[in-house]
Design an enzyme around this catalytic site. Structure first.
Site, mmCIF file in Angstrom:
data_model
loop_
_atom_site.group_PDB
_atom_site.id
_atom_site.type_symbol
_atom_site.label_atom_id
_atom_site.label_comp_id
_atom_site.label_asym_id
_atom_site.label_seq_id
_atom_site.Cartn_x
_atom_site.Cartn_y
_atom_site.Cartn_z
ATOM 1 N N ASP A 68 0.836 -1.202 0.000
ATOM 2 C CA ASP A 68 0.000 0.000 0.000
ATOM 3 C C ASP A 68 0.872 1.253 0.000
ATOM 4 O O ASP A 68 2.033 1.229 0.417
ATOM 5 C CB ASP A 68 -0.962 0.010 1.191
ATOM 6 C CG ASP A 68 -0.256 -0.017 2.542
ATOM 7 O OD1 ASP A 68 0.796 -0.683 2.653
ATOM 8 O OD2 ASP A 68 -0.744 0.628 3.491
ATOM 9 N N ASP A 99 8.873 4.175 -1.474
ATOM 10 C CA ASP A 99 8.233 3.670 -0.251
ATOM 11 C C ASP A 99 6.989 2.848 -0.602
ATOM 12 O O ASP A 99 5.882 3.354 -0.544
ATOM 13 C CB ASP A 99 7.863 4.845 0.648
ATOM 14 C CG ASP A 99 7.376 4.421 2.025
ATOM 15 O OD1 ASP A 99 7.620 3.263 2.417
ATOM 16 O OD2 ASP A 99 6.752 5.258 2.696
ATOM 17 N N GLU A 133 0.143 -0.951 5.934
ATOM 18 C CA GLU A 133 1.223 -0.334 6.693
ATOM 19 C C GLU A 133 1.048 1.171 6.779
ATOM 20 O O GLU A 133 1.325 1.777 7.814
ATOM 21 C CB GLU A 133 2.570 -0.663 6.040
ATOM 22 C CG GLU A 133 3.781 -0.425 6.955
ATOM 23 C CD GLU A 133 4.323 0.993 6.909
ATOM 24 O OE1 GLU A 133 5.166 1.332 7.752
ATOM 25 O OE2 GLU A 133 3.915 1.779 6.026
#
Length: 377
Positions: A68, A99, A133
């Site tokens: 995610d 990320d 997350e």
């Protein structure tokens, strides 16, 4: 040819704003299935988690990450569509590039190359992937680790692919994270007219000096592994919107990033003592989001540091700074949790990007870490 870049582009092209996975986990599972990785899916609360394991023996090394991403923000501020990967000036642009879809791509390629070179390697390798997350993290990695613990499946070492590097790939490795303790204070007074303050009680007036003391307080001195605990106010709200009304209530959100030198009980009791000393009336609702964790020098940290030196020539600094990560959940049952990934300067920002030149070395570091940890010397 850049196998990591190709896969990273495929992952970035799958919109997966938390808690969506966007098909990323199925893509990765499809790549690893021919190598003997078995997929087990855990779902709940709109979250998808994947547990991909090869082998049954110990030690079990886990590569952990999240599919995610945070919302991209205003489209007009991006130079290109955040979910259409684009290479500009030697960098792969797109939400999640740094990320952490670049790390996920490097994980997959590293594992493919490791297994091709060592098909009969000792121990086991697993990937733990979550789509929760960047969100509340209540149905993500914690759900998988609890299920593994319930059935007695132990993790011996975990490498989390968070973007830890600061200026250059390999300059920083994380061997722990601070804890996070949040609070919402609702201070109560008596609402009234500003021209008749003797008939009212302004909670802001009582709260202001208390907040000053909280901000100035030295909570601890930190220790050899952690900086001192910090306190920050993130939101303050009071008033009705009218200029001639004394508010009857003031709400303050605050957060501690705390080290192992302090405890939740100590921090919360000291806050409440300071509020009481200033006559602040109200209640605090506490939210403990993360415990601090620390991995001492040992086989995994040594392997990561050695792999970084071999591939990049860097001697990485070992740090516990930054925000929380899912490493905190794995650390509940695993003594060796280390985080390592690409440069983090653009994460969560508009025009997020990762240097293309970092991707193949990142996969080489992950592969070498597996060799140093799993293979006999």
């Amino acid at each position: 040819m850049n196998a990591v870049l190709d896969l990273a582009r495929e992952l970035v092209a799958r919109p997966s704003v938390t808690p969506e996975d966007g098909g990323c986990q199925r893509l990765i599972a499809g790549r690893l299935a021919p190598l003997g990785f078995r997929l087990e899916t855990f779902e709940g609360g709109g979250v998808t988690n994947a547990w991909l394991r090869r082998g049954a023996a110990r030690p079990l090394v886990v590569l952990a990450g999240h599919t995610d991403v945070v919302p991209p923000g205003p489209r007009e501020r991006w130079l290109s569509d955040p979910f259409v990967p684009e290479i500009r000036d030697g960098r792969l642009h797109g939400r999640g590039a740094a990320d952490m879809k670049g790390s996920l791509a490097a994980f997959v390629v590293a594992v493919e190359r490791f297994v091709a070179a060592h098909p009969d390697h000792p121990g086991s390798i697993a990937l733990l992937l979550t789509s929760d997350e960047e969100g509340p993290a209540t149905h993500g990695t914690v759900m998988v680790t609890e299920a593994l613990r319930a059935r007695g499946e132990a993790i011996d070492a975990c490498l989390v692919g968070e973007p830890t590097s600061s200026e250059r790939l390999g300059d920083t490795v994380k061997n722990g994270r601070r804890g996070s303790l949040g609070g919402r204070l609702v201070a109560r007074g008596v609402q009234g007219h500003v021209a008749y303050p003797h008939l009212a009680k302004n909670p802001v007036h009582a709260l202001a000096p208390a907040l000053a003391d909280l901000a100035a307080e030295r909570w601890d001195e930190g220790n050899a592994h952690f900086p001192p605990t910090t306190f920050q106010v993130s939101n303050i709200a009071a008033g009705t919107g009218a200029l001639n009304v004394i508010p009857g209530e003031c709400t303050v959100d605050f957060n501690f990033r705390y080290s192992t030198a302090s405890t939740v009980e100590d921090l919360s009791s000291r806050v409440e003592a300071i509020l009481a000393r200033h006559g602040v009336e109200g209640t605090v609702a506490w939210h403990h989001a993360a415990r601090p964790y620390l991995t001492e020098r040992g086989p995994l940290l040594d392997a990561v540091a050695a792999a970084v030196r071999e591939v990049t020539g860097e001697t990485p600094a070992v740090s516990t700074t930054g925000g929380t990560s899912d490493g905190r959940f794995v650390a509940e049952t695993c003594a060796q949790v280390v985080e390592f990934g690409p440069v983090n300067r653009s994460i969560h920002k508009v025009n997020e990007a990762v240097d293309v030149a970092e991707l193949e070395p990142l996969a080489a570091i992950y592969r070498r870490t597996l060799e140093l940890f799993l293979l006999p010397r």
